[in-house]
Design a protein around this motif. Structure first.
Motif, PDB file in Angstrom:
ATOM      1  N   ALA A 109       0.833  -1.195   0.000  1.00  0.00           N
ATOM      2  CA  ALA A 109       0.000   0.000   0.000  1.00  0.00           C
ATOM      3  C   ALA A 109       0.869   1.245   0.000  1.00  0.00           C
ATOM      4  N   ALA A 110       0.359   2.256  -0.677  1.00  0.00           N
ATOM      5  CA  ALA A 110       1.015   3.564  -0.690  1.00  0.00           C
ATOM      6  C   ALA A 110      -0.066   4.613  -0.480  1.00  0.00           C
ATOM      7  N   GLN A 111       0.302   5.665   0.213  1.00  0.00           N
ATOM      8  CA  GLN A 111      -0.644   6.727   0.517  1.00  0.00           C
ATOM      9  C   GLN A 111      -0.049   8.050   0.068  1.00  0.00           C
ATOM     10  N   ALA A 112      -0.906   8.907  -0.490  1.00  0.00           N
ATOM     11  CA  ALA A 112      -0.460  10.232  -0.928  1.00  0.00           C
ATOM     12  C   ALA A 112      -1.553  11.235  -0.593  1.00  0.00           C
ATOM     13  N   GLY A 113      -1.152  12.462  -0.390  1.00  0.00           N
ATOM     14  CA  GLY A 113      -2.100  13.521  -0.076  1.00  0.00           C
ATOM     15  C   GLY A 113      -1.790  14.773  -0.869  1.00  0.00           C
ATOM     16  N   ALA A 114      -2.807  15.627  -0.978  1.00  0.00           N
ATOM     17  CA  ALA A 114      -2.650  16.896  -1.672  1.00  0.00           C
ATOM     18  C   ALA A 114      -3.674  17.878  -1.118  1.00  0.00           C
ATOM     19  N   VAL A 115      -3.412  19.149  -1.321  1.00  0.00           N
ATOM     20  CA  VAL A 115      -4.350  20.192  -0.899  1.00  0.00           C
ATOM     21  C   VAL A 115      -5.522  20.195  -1.868  1.00  0.00           C
ATOM     22  N   TYR A 116      -6.731  20.194  -1.315  1.00  0.00           N
ATOM     23  CA  TYR A 116      -7.933  20.152  -2.146  1.00  0.00           C
ATOM     24  C   TYR A 116      -8.137  21.482  -2.844  1.00  0.00           C
ATOM     25  N   GLU A 117      -8.257  21.444  -4.169  1.00  0.00           N
ATOM     26  CA  GLU A 117      -8.462  22.647  -4.959  1.00  0.00           C
ATOM     27  C   GLU A 117      -9.718  22.578  -5.785  1.00  0.00           C
ATOM     28  N   GLY A 118     -10.616  21.702  -5.433  1.00  0.00           N
ATOM     29  CA  GLY A 118     -11.834  21.520  -6.193  1.00  0.00           C
ATOM     30  C   GLY A 118     -12.825  22.656  -5.947  1.00  0.00           C
ATOM     31  N   GLU A 119     -14.076  22.439  -6.358  1.00  0.00           N
ATOM     32  CA  GLU A 119     -15.120  23.458  -6.213  1.00  0.00           C
ATOM     33  C   GLU A 119     -15.329  23.808  -4.743  1.00  0.00           C
TER      34      GLU A 119
END
Length: 123
Positions: A109-119
């Protein structure tokens, strides 16, 4: 009649080689399995990064996460809804036994995250 010195060793090298062949093949198989596990970790990490980027901008997380898991490689993508302005994606890739496509054991398993830039967010 005199016996020649060393004549009792005929075939000794062939016997020793025949005895070592299974050990050599087992060692090569174990090294190949280590390579496959390492490659599965690489695939899972890349898929998680791409899925997190797609999910952060409101794209198709599952499609981005499975884009490079084609052919004999299979995996699952978990894309939960954004929380606290962040998206976190987990990708699990099945680790094959000796050859991709012939079955496998517990995935990596690998996990990644990012800042949400959606609507609904200010850019």
């Amino acid at each position: 009649m005199r016996r020649q010195r060393g004549s009792g060793d005929r075939g000794q090298v062939a016997v020793e080689f025949a005895g070592m062949v299974p050990l050599i093949l087992l060692t090569l198989a174990l090294l190949w399995q280590v390579v496959l596990v390492g490659y599965a970790y690489t695939l899972a990490g890349n898929a998680a990064d791409e899925a997190a980027r797609a999910h952060a901008v409101g794209g198709d997380c599952w499609e981005a996460g499975t884009r490079h898991l084609d052919g004999a490689w299979s995996g699952t993508v978990d894309c939960p809804p954004p929380a606290n302005g962040m998206v976190t994606v987990t990708v699990t890739v099945e680790t094959p036994i000796l050859f991709p496509g012939l079955g496998g054991f517990s995935g990596v398993a690998a996990q990644a995250g990012a800042v949400y830039e959606g609507e609904g967010t200010d850019r």
